[in-house]
Design an enzyme around this catalytic site. Sequence first.
Site, mmCIF file in Angstrom:
data_model
loop_
_atom_site.group_PDB
_atom_site.id
_atom_site.type_symbol
_atom_site.label_atom_id
_atom_site.label_comp_id
_atom_site.label_asym_id
_atom_site.label_seq_id
_atom_site.Cartn_x
_atom_site.Cartn_y
_atom_site.Cartn_z
ATOM 1 N N ARG A 53 73.557 25.030 -15.357
ATOM 2 C CA ARG A 53 74.838 25.573 -14.997
ATOM 3 C C ARG A 53 74.631 25.925 -13.659
ATOM 4 N NH1 ARG A 53 72.634 29.008 -12.820
ATOM 5 N NH2 ARG A 53 74.495 30.042 -12.436
ATOM 6 N N ALA A 55 78.011 25.112 -10.428
ATOM 7 C CA ALA A 55 78.563 23.975 -10.058
ATOM 8 C C ALA A 55 78.009 22.666 -9.518
ATOM 9 C CB ALA A 55 79.699 24.363 -9.038
ATOM 10 N N ARG A 90 82.621 21.101 -19.281
ATOM 11 C CA ARG A 90 82.972 22.525 -18.496
ATOM 12 C C ARG A 90 84.385 22.233 -17.840
ATOM 13 N NH1 ARG A 90 78.655 26.535 -16.839
ATOM 14 N NH2 ARG A 90 80.359 27.938 -17.376
ATOM 15 N N GLN A 203 73.456 35.675 -15.971
ATOM 16 C CA GLN A 203 72.912 35.002 -15.005
ATOM 17 C C GLN A 203 72.132 35.699 -13.883
ATOM 18 O OE1 GLN A 203 75.945 34.701 -16.219
ATOM 19 N NE2 GLN A 203 76.486 32.516 -16.180
ATOM 20 N N ASP A 244 82.636 27.908 -8.011
ATOM 21 C CA ASP A 244 82.731 26.862 -8.773
ATOM 22 C C ASP A 244 84.126 25.890 -8.215
ATOM 23 O OD1 ASP A 244 81.337 28.776 -10.278
ATOM 24 O OD2 ASP A 244 81.024 26.731 -11.364
ATOM 25 N N LYS A 255 82.368 33.188 -10.776
ATOM 26 C CA LYS A 255 82.042 33.800 -12.110
ATOM 27 C C LYS A 255 82.792 35.124 -12.259
ATOM 28 C CE LYS A 255 79.827 32.801 -14.744
ATOM 29 N NZ LYS A 255 80.479 31.861 -15.862
HETATM 30 O O1 MRU Z 1 78.728 29.836 -15.808
HETATM 31 P P1 MRU Z 1 77.872 29.405 -14.599
HETATM 32 O O2 MRU Z 1 76.469 30.173 -14.634
HETATM 33 O O3 MRU Z 1 77.857 28.015 -14.469
HETATM 34 O O4 MRU Z 1 78.603 29.942 -13.364
HETATM 35 C C1 MRU Z 1 77.942 29.714 -12.113
HETATM 36 C C2 MRU Z 1 78.563 30.332 -10.916
HETATM 37 O O5 MRU Z 1 79.700 31.077 -11.142
HETATM 38 C C3 MRU Z 1 77.918 30.155 -9.587
HETATM 39 O O6 MRU Z 1 78.211 31.205 -8.630
HETATM 40 C C4 MRU Z 1 78.984 29.111 -9.014
HETATM 41 O O7 MRU Z 1 78.537 27.991 -9.932
HETATM 42 C C5 MRU Z 1 78.290 28.754 -7.508
HETATM 43 S S1 MRU Z 1 76.612 27.821 -7.979
HETATM 44 C C6 MRU Z 1 76.039 27.465 -6.547
#
Ligand code: MRU
Length: 364
Positions: A53, A55, A90, A203, A244, A255
């Site tokens: 997970r 981005a 996703r 996370q 993302d 998030k």
């Molecule tokens: O749902 P996730 O865990 O994939 O969400 C990830 C995030 O929100 C991160 O902050 C975002 O992808 C930036 S990662 C460098």
Amino acid sequence: MKVNGKPYRSIWLAPDGERVEIIDQTRLPHEFHVAVLATLDDAARAIRDMQVRGAPLIGATAAYGVCLGLRDGAADRDMERIGAVLTACRPTAVNLRWAVERMRSVLLPLPEEERLAAAYREAAAICDEDVAVNEAIGNHGLQLIEEAWERKGRQGPVRILTHCNAGWLATVDWGTALAPVYKAHEKGIPVFVWVDETRPRSQGAGLTAWELQAQGIEHRLIVDNAGGHLMQRGLVDLCIVGTDRTTATGDVCNKIGTYLKALAARDNGVPFYVALPGSTIDWRLHDGIREIPIEERGQEEVLLVRGKTESGALETVRIAPDATPAANPAFDVTPALLVDGLITERGICPASREGLARLYPEMA
Ligand code: MRU
């Protein structure tokens, strides 16, 4: 980054040169497990179920997913099907689409028999570039931490609040929001990280805390609602988060809960920065709140919590009445006006159309 002294990326090619290996993030922090992806379906499942997970890592996995899919056929119609399977996994992180489109644009002009080898080369290039881009983000963001340290008269650590995991596990290496923290630590600037737990999937608790602990960086886990209070008390010097999807106008989608941190930061005069690679900018979009698709995930993520019992067993428990339904929007949008700056691989810019256009003139 190192795990028990051994350098790792979050995704790499298996020794057979065909399959792909990942760190299974659903098993952290309690188990470090390397999972093998052998098929397109494996890659799609890994993205959907969040074994990978973040981005940039979703993009890198999609690139290798194209390779795995092409092993069963490399005609144009196979490319279409593979792209459709991966992009449906996703909806919010734009890197998924970005990576699939980049693979298509490199592979489609080639004769069918050359596509598979070229796909592996391109996926490897996407991974290597991600590492270099994130390191550059770290070098640019370091300047913000240095400035914060100077403002404090070089007294005590720079206290940074982050949300979710935008560390090396969310990318191929280095991370985005955490890259400046790792650079500052490397340079001997004392840093301390407030780690938002990041319900519902935790996370922060499971990944960011694990990462920081492995790198020996001082940190403390907080519940998602504590950030505003800590900012009011003057205990946060700087917020840095990831994104993302970023609009051409500088709105950022990250998030769920990021927006509330940005509001609290603005109310308390705490600088709020967002770290991102150019690949998370969706140049077609101009209004994040109206235009960015927000992933709605299953309600069991909110209703059930998994953790380790005192006896060491991993268990899942329900935290609401059996009949209570839950809603689970996974991301929210922070409008550009609440963002003090965007930290990119090309430098730091205002969160605005003009700021981004200055750094990426070829895209704007
Ligand atoms: O749902 P996730 O865990 O994939 O969400 C990830 C995030 O929100 C991160 O902050 C975002 O992808 C930036 S990662 C460098």
